[in-house]
Design a protein around this motif. Structure first.
Motif, PDB file in Angstrom:
ATOM      1  N   GLY A  61      29.554  -4.647   3.266  1.00  0.00           N
ATOM      2  CA  GLY A  61      28.898  -5.189   2.086  1.00  0.00           C
ATOM      3  C   GLY A  61      29.801  -6.021   1.198  1.00  0.00           C
ATOM      4  N   GLU A  62      30.984  -6.305   1.650  1.00  0.00           N
ATOM      5  CA  GLU A  62      31.936  -7.083   0.861  1.00  0.00           C
ATOM      6  C   GLU A  62      31.349  -8.445   0.502  1.00  0.00           C
ATOM      7  OE1 GLU A  62      35.961  -9.383   1.984  1.00  0.00           O
ATOM      8  OE2 GLU A  62      36.031  -7.217   2.356  1.00  0.00           O
ATOM      9  N   GLY A  63      31.253  -8.742  -0.761  1.00  0.00           N
ATOM     10  CA  GLY A  63      30.740 -10.025  -1.217  1.00  0.00           C
ATOM     11  C   GLY A  63      29.224 -10.107  -1.203  1.00  0.00           C
ATOM     12  N   THR A  64      28.538  -9.004  -0.909  1.00  0.00           N
ATOM     13  CA  THR A  64      27.083  -8.994  -0.854  1.00  0.00           C
ATOM     14  C   THR A  64      26.541  -8.264  -2.072  1.00  0.00           C
ATOM     15  OG1 THR A  64      27.173  -8.926   1.550  1.00  0.00           O
ATOM     16  CG2 THR A  64      25.085  -8.316   0.539  1.00  0.00           C
ATOM     17  N   ASP A  65      25.599  -8.863  -2.742  1.00  0.00           N
ATOM     18  CA  ASP A  65      24.967  -8.234  -3.898  1.00  0.00           C
ATOM     19  C   ASP A  65      23.812  -7.383  -3.382  1.00  0.00           C
ATOM     20  OD1 ASP A  65      23.737  -7.498  -6.235  1.00  0.00           O
ATOM     21  OD2 ASP A  65      23.737  -9.527  -7.104  1.00  0.00           O
ATOM     22  N   ILE A  66      24.104  -6.119  -3.122  1.00  0.00           N
ATOM     23  CA  ILE A  66      23.138  -5.199  -2.534  1.00  0.00           C
ATOM     24  C   ILE A  66      21.920  -5.033  -3.443  1.00  0.00           C
ATOM     25  CG2 ILE A  66      22.752  -2.834  -1.721  1.00  0.00           C
ATOM     26  CD1 ILE A  66      24.621  -4.466   0.070  1.00  0.00           C
ATOM     27  N   GLU A  67      22.136  -4.932  -4.732  1.00  0.00           N
ATOM     28  CA  GLU A  67      21.020  -4.752  -5.670  1.00  0.00           C
ATOM     29  C   GLU A  67      20.090  -5.966  -5.651  1.00  0.00           C
ATOM     30  OE1 GLU A  67      18.423  -2.855  -7.886  1.00  0.00           O
ATOM     31  OE2 GLU A  67      20.218  -1.936  -7.018  1.00  0.00           O
ATOM     32  N   ALA A  68      20.650  -7.170  -5.569  1.00  0.00           N
ATOM     33  CA  ALA A  68      19.821  -8.381  -5.502  1.00  0.00           C
ATOM     34  C   ALA A  68      19.002  -8.382  -4.212  1.00  0.00           C
ATOM     35  CB  ALA A  68      20.703  -9.623  -5.586  1.00  0.00           C
ATOM     36  N   LEU A  69      19.586  -7.918  -3.124  1.00  0.00           N
ATOM     37  CA  LEU A  69      18.854  -7.832  -1.862  1.00  0.00           C
ATOM     38  C   LEU A  69      17.710  -6.824  -1.957  1.00  0.00           C
ATOM     39  CD1 LEU A  69      21.739  -7.980   0.781  1.00  0.00           C
ATOM     40  CD2 LEU A  69      20.028  -9.730   0.305  1.00  0.00           C
ATOM     41  N   ARG A  70      17.963  -5.681  -2.586  1.00  0.00           N
ATOM     42  CA  ARG A  70      16.903  -4.671  -2.751  1.00  0.00           C
ATOM     43  C   ARG A  70      15.741  -5.227  -3.568  1.00  0.00           C
ATOM     44  NH1 ARG A  70      21.235  -0.206  -3.746  1.00  0.00           N
ATOM     45  NH2 ARG A  70      21.380   0.638  -1.655  1.00  0.00           N
ATOM     46  N   LEU A  71      16.048  -5.934  -4.656  1.00  0.00           N
ATOM     47  CA  LEU A  71      15.003  -6.532  -5.484  1.00  0.00           C
ATOM     48  C   LEU A  71      14.214  -7.570  -4.706  1.00  0.00           C
ATOM     49  CD1 LEU A  71      16.937  -6.919  -8.858  1.00  0.00           C
ATOM     50  CD2 LEU A  71      15.059  -5.317  -8.367  1.00  0.00           C
ATOM     51  N   ARG A  72      14.887  -8.363  -3.893  1.00  0.00           N
ATOM     52  CA  ARG A  72      14.221  -9.390  -3.082  1.00  0.00           C
ATOM     53  C   ARG A  72      13.277  -8.754  -2.061  1.00  0.00           C
ATOM     54  NH1 ARG A  72      11.992 -14.083  -2.584  1.00  0.00           N
ATOM     55  NH2 ARG A  72      12.439 -15.187  -0.679  1.00  0.00           N
ATOM     56  N   VAL A  73      13.744  -7.688  -1.395  1.00  0.00           N
ATOM     57  CA  VAL A  73      12.913  -6.986  -0.418  1.00  0.00           C
ATOM     58  C   VAL A  73      11.694  -6.382  -1.102  1.00  0.00           C
ATOM     59  CG1 VAL A  73      12.828  -4.976   1.125  1.00  0.00           C
ATOM     60  CG2 VAL A  73      14.779  -6.548   1.225  1.00  0.00           C
ATOM     61  N   ALA A  74      11.891  -5.780  -2.257  1.00  0.00           N
ATOM     62  CA  ALA A  74      10.772  -5.188  -2.997  1.00  0.00           C
ATOM     63  C   ALA A  74       9.765  -6.261  -3.393  1.00  0.00           C
ATOM     64  CB  ALA A  74      11.286  -4.453  -4.234  1.00  0.00           C
TER      65      ALA A  74
END
Length: 130
Positions: free
Chosen positions: A106-119
């Motif tokens: 997950g280095e350099g990946t905004d996990i929270e932004a990805l979760r919001l996008r999936v939702a």
């Protein structure tokens, strides 16, 4: 030999690259080029001659590629032949041998932004399917 092929060599390539050598024997092709069969054999060992010969083969066979792909698909379907199906997909560029995936935890990946996008996408899909 120079950096280019002679007219005689190009004539030989044209004949040799045809299916069944255009109905000619090796000796007849050599005669058409004005050389001996031995000279023709020596040309075949030349890297430049061989490269042009291979290009000519590809040009001559490109027109039959759709027919070949159709034949592969027909055999795969008719016989349930998995190897033929795999080959047809590989030739068509649909199937590759392997895909390399690297994980950097997950280095350099905004996990929270990805979760919001999936939702958001999930919500949009459920709204359109209603």
């Amino acid at each position: 030999m120079a950096n280019t092929l002679s007219a005689e060599q190009l004539i030989a390539i044209d004949w040799l690259a045809q299916p069944k050598k255009g109905g000619k024997t090796y000796e007849e092709i050599a005669e058409l080029c004005g050389v001996t069969a031995r000279t023709l054999e020596n040309w075949r060992k030349n890297a430049m001659f061989d490269a042009e010969f291979r290009r000519a083969l590809r040009r001559n066979n490109d027109v039959r590629l759709p027919e070949l792909l159709q034949s592969l698909a027909d055999i795969a379907i008719r016989d349930g032949n998995a190897a033929m199906a795999k080959l047809a997909l590989q030739v068509g560029g649909v199937l590759t041998e392997s895909i390399e995936v690297t994980n950097k935890d997950g280095e350099g990946t905004d996990i929270e932004a990805l979760r919001l996008r999936v939702a958001s996408l999930s919500q949009r899909q459920s709204e359109t399917s209603e």
